[in-house]
Design a protein around this motif. Structure first.
Motif, PDB file in Angstrom:
ATOM      1  N   VAL A   1      -0.545  41.166   5.574  1.00 33.58           N
ATOM      2  CA  VAL A   1       1.118  41.348   5.737  1.00 33.58           C
ATOM      3  C   VAL A   1       1.200  41.045   6.924  1.00 33.58           C
ATOM      4  O   VAL A   1       0.524  41.680   7.901  1.00 33.58           O
ATOM      5  N   ASP A   2       2.158  40.392   7.435  1.00 37.75           N
ATOM      6  CA  ASP A   2       2.920  39.920   8.520  1.00 37.75           C
ATOM      7  C   ASP A   2       3.236  41.201   9.394  1.00 37.75           C
ATOM      8  O   ASP A   2       3.032  41.522  10.712  1.00 37.75           O
ATOM      9  N   ASN A   3       4.251  41.956   8.498  1.00 43.49           N
ATOM     10  CA  ASN A   3       4.587  43.410   9.190  1.00 43.49           C
ATOM     11  C   ASN A   3       4.668  44.275   8.037  1.00 43.49           C
ATOM     12  O   ASN A   3       5.102  44.223   7.040  1.00 43.49           O
ATOM     13  N   ALA A   4       3.834  45.358   8.576  1.00 41.85           N
ATOM     14  CA  ALA A   4       3.512  46.386   7.368  1.00 41.85           C
ATOM     15  C   ALA A   4       4.823  47.241   7.304  1.00 41.85           C
ATOM     16  O   ALA A   4       4.828  48.451   6.427  1.00 41.85           O
ATOM     17  N   ILE A   5       5.668  47.349   8.234  1.00 42.95           N
ATOM     18  CA  ILE A   5       6.924  48.345   8.228  1.00 42.95           C
ATOM     19  C   ILE A   5       8.060  47.280   8.287  1.00 42.95           C
ATOM     20  O   ILE A   5       8.316  46.205   9.344  1.00 42.95           O
TER      21      ILE A   5
ATOM     22  N   THR B   1      -3.723  37.970  -9.585  1.00 44.44           N
ATOM     23  CA  THR B   1      -2.495  38.484  -9.959  1.00 44.44           C
ATOM     24  C   THR B   1      -2.011  39.275  -8.738  1.00 44.44           C
ATOM     25  O   THR B   1      -2.816  39.926  -8.125  1.00 44.44           O
ATOM     26  N   LEU B   2      -0.438  39.375  -8.537  1.00 44.43           N
ATOM     27  CA  LEU B   2      -0.122  40.366  -7.387  1.00 44.43           C
ATOM     28  C   LEU B   2       0.884  41.128  -7.987  1.00 44.43           C
ATOM     29  O   LEU B   2       1.941  40.763  -8.677  1.00 44.43           O
ATOM     30  N   ASN B   3       0.672  42.454  -8.129  1.00 49.46           N
ATOM     31  CA  ASN B   3       1.401  43.458  -8.790  1.00 49.46           C
ATOM     32  C   ASN B   3       1.685  42.987 -10.338  1.00 49.46           C
ATOM     33  O   ASN B   3       2.499  43.228 -10.927  1.00 49.46           O
TER      34      ASN B   3
ATOM     35  N   THR C   1       9.240  52.173   0.168  1.00 47.64           N
ATOM     36  CA  THR C   1       7.900  51.939   0.560  1.00 47.64           C
ATOM     37  C   THR C   1       7.070  51.464  -0.718  1.00 47.64           C
ATOM     38  O   THR C   1       7.197  52.353  -1.868  1.00 47.64           O
ATOM     39  N   THR C   2       6.325  50.334  -0.821  1.00 42.41           N
ATOM     40  CA  THR C   2       5.761  49.805  -1.945  1.00 42.41           C
ATOM     41  C   THR C   2       4.296  49.328  -1.606  1.00 42.41           C
ATOM     42  O   THR C   2       4.039  48.955  -0.553  1.00 42.41           O
ATOM     43  N   GLN C   3       3.558  49.529  -2.619  1.00 42.20           N
ATOM     44  CA  GLN C   3       2.258  49.064  -2.604  1.00 42.20           C
ATOM     45  C   GLN C   3       2.199  47.540  -3.263  1.00 42.20           C
ATOM     46  O   GLN C   3       2.853  47.407  -4.306  1.00 42.20           O
ATOM     47  N   TYR C   4       1.179  46.885  -2.875  1.00 44.58           N
ATOM     48  CA  TYR C   4       1.174  45.545  -3.375  1.00 44.58           C
ATOM     49  C   TYR C   4      -0.459  45.207  -3.566  1.00 44.58           C
ATOM     50  O   TYR C   4      -1.257  45.403  -2.654  1.00 44.58           O
ATOM     51  N   ILE C   5      -0.742  45.145  -4.861  1.00 44.99           N
ATOM     52  CA  ILE C   5      -2.270  45.145  -5.349  1.00 44.99           C
ATOM     53  C   ILE C   5      -2.371  43.618  -5.685  1.00 44.99           C
ATOM     54  O   ILE C   5      -2.006  43.221  -6.713  1.00 44.99           O
TER      55      ILE C   5
ATOM     56  N   VAL D   1       3.608  48.577   2.285  1.00 45.77           N
ATOM     57  CA  VAL D   1       4.593  48.200   3.271  1.00 45.77           C
ATOM     58  C   VAL D   1       5.832  49.318   3.253  1.00 45.77           C
ATOM     59  O   VAL D   1       6.095  49.650   2.104  1.00 45.77           O
ATOM     60  N   GLN D   2       5.567  49.935   4.345  1.00 45.80           N
ATOM     61  CA  GLN D   2       6.842  50.947   4.544  1.00 45.80           C
ATOM     62  C   GLN D   2       8.079  50.308   4.718  1.00 45.80           C
ATOM     63  O   GLN D   2       8.209  49.514   5.691  1.00 45.80           O
ATOM     64  N   ALA D   3       9.205  50.962   4.294  1.00 51.00           N
ATOM     65  CA  ALA D   3      10.662  50.762   4.339  1.00 51.00           C
ATOM     66  C   ALA D   3      11.140  51.874   5.000  1.00 51.00           C
ATOM     67  O   ALA D   3      11.279  53.024   4.263  1.00 51.00           O
ATOM     68  N   LEU D   4      11.687  51.793   6.251  1.00 48.73           N
ATOM     69  CA  LEU D   4      11.994  52.943   7.241  1.00 48.73           C
ATOM     70  C   LEU D   4      12.985  52.631   7.842  1.00 48.73           C
ATOM     71  O   LEU D   4      13.996  51.440   7.914  1.00 48.73           O
ATOM     72  N   THR D   5      14.295  53.685   7.948  1.00 45.44           N
ATOM     73  CA  THR D   5      15.263  53.701   8.835  1.00 45.44           C
ATOM     74  C   THR D   5      15.086  52.882  10.271  1.00 45.44           C
ATOM     75  O   THR D   5      13.900  53.298  10.672  1.00 45.44           O
ATOM     76  N   THR D   6      16.153  52.642  10.817  1.00 41.36           N
ATOM     77  CA  THR D   6      15.891  51.938  12.091  1.00 41.36           C
ATOM     78  C   THR D   6      15.154  52.753  13.133  1.00 41.36           C
ATOM     79  O   THR D   6      14.403  52.357  13.892  1.00 41.36           O
ATOM     80  N   ASP D   7      15.581  54.109  13.181  1.00 39.26           N
ATOM     81  CA  ASP D   7      15.001  54.978  13.992  1.00 39.26           C
ATOM     82  C   ASP D   7      13.663  55.374  14.014  1.00 39.26           C
ATOM     83  O   ASP D   7      12.797  55.694  15.006  1.00 39.26           O
TER      84      ASP D   7
END
Length: 480
Positions: free
Chosen positions: A165-169, A191-193, A210-214, A229-235
């Motif tokens: 993955v290019d960016n894990a966050i 297959t992907l997911n 935050t999502t897992q890709y299998i 891949v984590q989805a986080l707030t800006t800070d």
């Protein structure tokens, strides 16, 4: 054998590397290495010497020196007895279902030649297509007798070759995206997911949590790989994590990458000198608002932090004249930039350099639209040259590459001896994903190409603060 010129970065490097059988970089390509005919040579840079047309690949100077130490002494150019193996290699050292491969053979005139016990011509290209790991042994007889063995590994269907993955966050609330990239062996069902996808592909993702890709590949074997891949707030998004790094000279084993690996027990250590610096490429333009420095026992006492945008315009973030080590946490900025650089002007042990455990940068993403041919917004994270598809091909194939910043791009085609056949691209290109279709029937002057191995080489100039160019070379096979 042919003649040409070779070069090296400095005189010391030339003297160390140019010896009988040592590989050096020719002017045709910094990624192609040729075997010298004779030596040693005490040369200045860019002095002309003869070389044999025997080719290998090495990705960096470490591999180059390793190959040099293991290199076999080459016969002098004027000594050309029968029985010499000049060149024996496979287009690929692996094979997959549906993939065709070629063995290239070049031996001296008058030789008796056998491949796995079968008589063949001494200048030859042999098509191979095995369904298991296979060894190929070339033997020659003449004034001298030689033998060389090549093993081609079979990769069965159901094997995951790459999954990244290019960016894990990613940042929430600003349509921040990333790209998942994968490749599986030929003949795999992938297959992907749970959704069927091609064996080789890239998918743009915009996770809101935050999502897992299998990724699952099935065939003669089954392989599974997972990316989170984590989805986080800006800070919470450390924009420097695992990004590209540049620096002044480093102590061996303590590269600048260790300052952005998320591990506070590893560190970058600079060589002690008056110009110590380290720079992180955030990959995208940000509104930078915070920088955190985690120092080791050796730290900067006077240093500057700078933000640099894609036009290389520099904005001073701060000057710290009273560094005391530990953790320095600076906030309150609102500066646009893609790069963050630290200049270390003084340190607590001037004879030892500095140790930086972690270099963290926080900021809000500035969205920019760069469209691919399908109209989707794509800003590649890094430079890359893709394998042509299809490969082998006849008569046309597609060559693709990615540019994270605008660059002057050249794309050239060479034969196996390094002679330029065609210039395919020679222009400035914007950041994005680019491709061309190369057709052998459209060469200038109606030139015809025979079946065999060819090389295509991409060079992108002037793309970063680091001196030098992005250069990549790949092999492709024309099979008529």
């Amino acid at each position: 054998p042919t003649y040409g010129s070779v070069w090296a970065k400095n005189e010391e490097q030339v003297w160390a590397q140019i010896q009988p059988g040592v590989f050096v970089n020719p002017t045709v390509d910094a990624n192609l290495l040729w075997i010298l005919a004779s030596g040693p040579f005490n040369l200045s840079p860019k002095q002309t010497v003869p070389y044999y047309a025997c080719m290998m690949f090495a990705p960096d100077d470490t591999t180059l020196l390793t190959e040099a130490k293991n290199a076999k002494t080459i016969y002098d150019y004027n000594y050309n007895p029968s029985g010499l193996i000049r060149f024996f290699d496979a287009a690929s050292n692996t094979e997959e279902v549906g993939q065709q491969n070629i063995l290239s053979i070049f031996v001296s005139d008058g030789s008796d030649v056998e491949l796995n016990g079968q008589n063949i011509n001494g200048v030859n290209q042999v098509n191979i297509n095995a369904d298991s790991t296979t060894s190929y042994t070339l033997t020659t007889k003449g004034v001298v007798s030689e033998s060389k063995k090549i093993t081609v590994q079979f990769v069965p269907p159901g094997k995951i070759k790459t999954f990244s993955v290019d960016n894990a966050i990613v940042e929430l609330g600003v349509s921040d995206s990333s790209f998942i990239n994968w490749s599986a062996s030929g003949g795999s069902k992938v297959t992907l997911n749970g959704v069927s996808v091609p064996a080789v592909g890239t998918e743009k993702i915009l996770p809101q949590t935050t999502t897992q890709y299998i990724l699952v590949a099935k065939g003669l074997t089954t392989d599974t790989s997972v990316i989170t891949v984590q989805a986080l707030t800006t800070d919470k998004v450390n924009r420097a994590l695992n990004q590209k790094m540049f620096s002044s000279l480093s102590v061996d084993g303590n590269s600048p990458k260790l300052a952005v690996d998320g591990n506070t027990s590893s560190y970058w250590q600079s060589q002690p000198n008056s110009a110590q610096w380290i720079t992180v490429d955030l990959g995208k333009t940000m509104n930078i608002n915070r920088v955190v420095l985690n120092w080791g026992a050796l730290y900067g006492t006077v240093y500057q932090l700078q933000a640099i945008d894609e036009s290389k315009d520099t904005t001073m973030l701060l000057t710290n004249n009273n560094g005391k080590g530990g953790t320095d946490d600076f906030g309150g900025f609102n500066v646009k930039g893609r790069y963050v650089r630290m200049l270390i002007l003084s340190d607590n042990y001037s004879s030892l350099g500095c140790r930086l455990n972690e270099f963290q940068v926080y900021g809000k993403l500035i969205t920019t639209d760069v469209n691919d041919n399908n109209g989707s917004s794509i800003i590649p994270k890094s430079f890359s040259l893709e394998q042509n598809y299809p490969n082998p091909f006849n008569p046309s194939t597609t060559i693709s590459w990615q540019l994270p910043t605008g660059s002057f791009v050249t794309l050239r085609l060479y034969d196996i001896l390094g002679k330029e056949i065609a210039s395919l691209v020679n222009e400035y290109q914007n950041a994005g994903v680019h491709s061309i279709i190369f057709n052998t029937q459209q060469l200038k002057g109606g030139r015809q190409l025979s079946s065999g191995i060819y090389l295509y080489r991409l060079q992108a100039s002037g793309y970063s603060m680091k001196s030098g160019n992005f250069i990549a070379t790949k092999k492709m096979i024309l099979l008529k």
